[in-house]
Design an enzyme around this catalytic site. Sequence first.
Site, short mmCIF file in Angstrom:
data_model
loop_
_atom_site.label_atom_id
_atom_site.label_comp_id
_atom_site.label_asym_id
_atom_site.label_seq_id
_atom_site.Cartn_x
_atom_site.Cartn_y
_atom_site.Cartn_z
N HIS A 51 0.83 -1.30 0.09
CA HIS A 51 0.20 -0.12 0.10
C HIS A 51 0.78 1.21 -0.05
CE1 HIS A 51 -2.31 -3.09 2.37
NE2 HIS A 51 -3.43 -2.25 1.92
N ASP B 186 2.09 1.81 3.53
CA ASP B 186 3.02 1.10 4.29
C ASP B 186 4.57 1.58 3.72
OD1 ASP B 186 0.74 -0.69 4.16
OD2 ASP B 186 1.53 -1.83 2.56
N GLU C 76 -10.43 -7.15 -4.75
CA GLU C 76 -10.46 -8.08 -3.64
C GLU C 76 -11.59 -8.05 -2.84
OE1 GLU C 76 -6.48 -8.02 -1.89
OE2 GLU C 76 -7.39 -8.70 0.30
N GLU D 17 -8.79 -13.88 -1.68
CA GLU D 17 -8.07 -14.18 -0.35
C GLU D 17 -8.82 -15.17 0.25
OE1 GLU D 17 -6.64 -10.89 1.61
OE2 GLU D 17 -7.00 -11.68 3.53
N ASP E 238 -4.57 -13.94 -2.57
CA ASP E 238 -3.99 -13.29 -1.33
C ASP E 238 -3.87 -14.83 -0.53
OD1 ASP E 238 -3.37 -10.81 -1.96
OD2 ASP E 238 -4.61 -9.90 -0.45
N ASP F 7 -10.36 -11.87 10.40
CA ASP F 7 -9.39 -12.15 9.52
C ASP F 7 -7.99 -12.26 10.04
OD1 ASP F 7 -8.57 -11.88 6.92
OD2 ASP F 7 -8.51 -9.93 6.54
N ASP G 249 -5.41 -13.80 9.09
CA ASP G 249 -4.19 -13.79 8.32
C ASP G 249 -3.09 -14.66 8.49
OD1 ASP G 249 -5.67 -11.99 6.58
OD2 ASP G 249 -4.71 -10.10 7.60
N ASP H 30 -0.55 -12.72 2.05
CA ASP H 30 -1.34 -11.49 2.72
C ASP H 30 -1.44 -12.22 4.11
OD1 ASP H 30 -2.72 -9.39 3.92
OD2 ASP H 30 -4.46 -9.17 2.27
C1 XLS Z 1 -7.53 -6.96 4.29
C2 XLS Z 1 -7.20 -6.88 2.79
C3 XLS Z 1 -5.77 -6.15 2.60
C4 XLS Z 1 -5.71 -6.02 1.01
C5 XLS Z 1 -4.99 -4.63 0.32
O1 XLS Z 1 -8.33 -7.63 5.04
O2 XLS Z 1 -6.50 -8.30 2.70
O3 XLS Z 1 -4.62 -6.34 3.08
O4 XLS Z 1 -5.17 -7.24 0.58
O5 XLS Z 1 -5.32 -3.59 0.71
NI NI Z 2 -5.67 -9.13 0.96
NI NI Z 3 -7.52 -9.73 4.34
#
Ligand code: XLS
Ligand code: NI
Ligand code: NI
Length: 437
Positions: free
Chosen positions: A100, A103, A231, A267, A295, A306, A308, A338
């Site tokens: 991003h 980031d 996404e 994702e 992702d 989430d 991740d 991700d």
């Molecule tokens: C958040 C999203 C984010 C996107 C990019 O849940 O996964 O990280 O991949 O903005």
């Molecule tokens: Ni993502």
């Molecule tokens: Ni996410």
Amino acid sequence: MPAFPDIDKIRYDGPDSKNPLAFHHYNPDEKVEGKTMKEHLRFSVAYWHTFRGMGNDPFGPGCALRPWEDGTDSVDMAIKRVRVAFEFMEKLGVPYYCFHDRDVSPEGANLKETNANLDRVAKALKEEQQRTGIKLLWGTANLFSNPRYVHGAATSCNADAFAFAGAQVKKCLEITKELGGENYVFWGGREGYSNLYNTDMKRELDHLAKFFHLAVAYKKKIGFTGQFLIEPKPKEPTVHQYDFDAANVIAFLRGYDLAKDFKLNIETNHATLAGHTMMHELAYAAAAGLLGSIDANRGDLLLGWDTDQFPTDIYLTTQCMLVILGQGGLAPGGVNFDAKVRRESFEPVDLFHAHIGGMDTFAWGLKIAAKIRAESVLKDFVKDRYKSWDAGIGQQIESGKATFEDLEKYMLEKGNITPNVSGRQEMLENVVNRYVR
Ligand code: XLS
Ligand code: NI
Ligand code: NI
């Protein structure tokens, strides 16, 4: 001074090696179905989790040890961090990364300063890309962290927020182009609502479509040739996100005449939050010809958000790779992690363990999926299961020759039918287990 002085380049050691800092399945140059693993998987590191994540959660601050951080959010620190990121990615051996705008570079006092910051950091990113050969899989703009986006960005009740977001994406597209980004992602961070009492849903959806059309127009104007990706995510941070799931996004794109300009970035953890499997989301997007990138991560069965986490489940990656190989690959998309290390995994070396595990699990899934495909077991079963459509009445229906009157005539003659064939789910699950090892 290297940031990871004790870690050498991660090598492929084979499945029997006990070295935790080696690959056991990911062997970049090994060929599967005629392409190298590197070409199939197109792995990418997510800048936000790996270089900005400090392990904070709603109950406490971050406690990750990142000795290179000086505690400031300055441009100098951002540039130092770029060097660390590329040292990490080079040692890991990933061909891509994603970021991003916020980031990689800090916000300034106003848009002008913010853009100038980004220009300085982008210069360092470009130098490191040239030095290492590591490329940008996709860029994206953070349109959800700053308080100006409290009500969303493109779907905000405040037209100024829409305007700021447009200016921000414009800049981020320019930088992504400058860095040779192969895709550009739109994740609707706060594009949704928390309550319908205060929301003009129709207007917000129209604005979201307007935003995408403006982005497409600017993309064409500057000659950016990367693939646009949306996404999907069903909820979090808002109660309802407009890009809910693959089916929802595809209907939205078609309804607003955007389907030719976008594909989907799917994702895993978002799929499960939507009540789907990852395989479902991938298959749905692929069926529409709109599966662009993934992702890669996973959620936790016992937690509802989430999380991740890095993927470690070979059934999951086998299923992903069955769909991805089935559509002939992901390029120009890729497999972007991700994913973040757990708060408890606070040492720098954990970043390596996490990515090695994710890469190995995908490489292993790729090998398993290729074996399943080589023996054509699932494909043949499915083909046979639908054979009633290949001739006779099925063929007439599919080709548009049969009317309801024809169907009635056909059935009056036939009288009745009985179920024609078992689904054999259990047998097929056993068949897949034969390959999963
Ligand atoms: C958040 C999203 C984010 C996107 C990019 O849940 O996964 O990280 O991949 O903005
Ligand atoms: Ni993502
Ligand atoms: Ni996410």
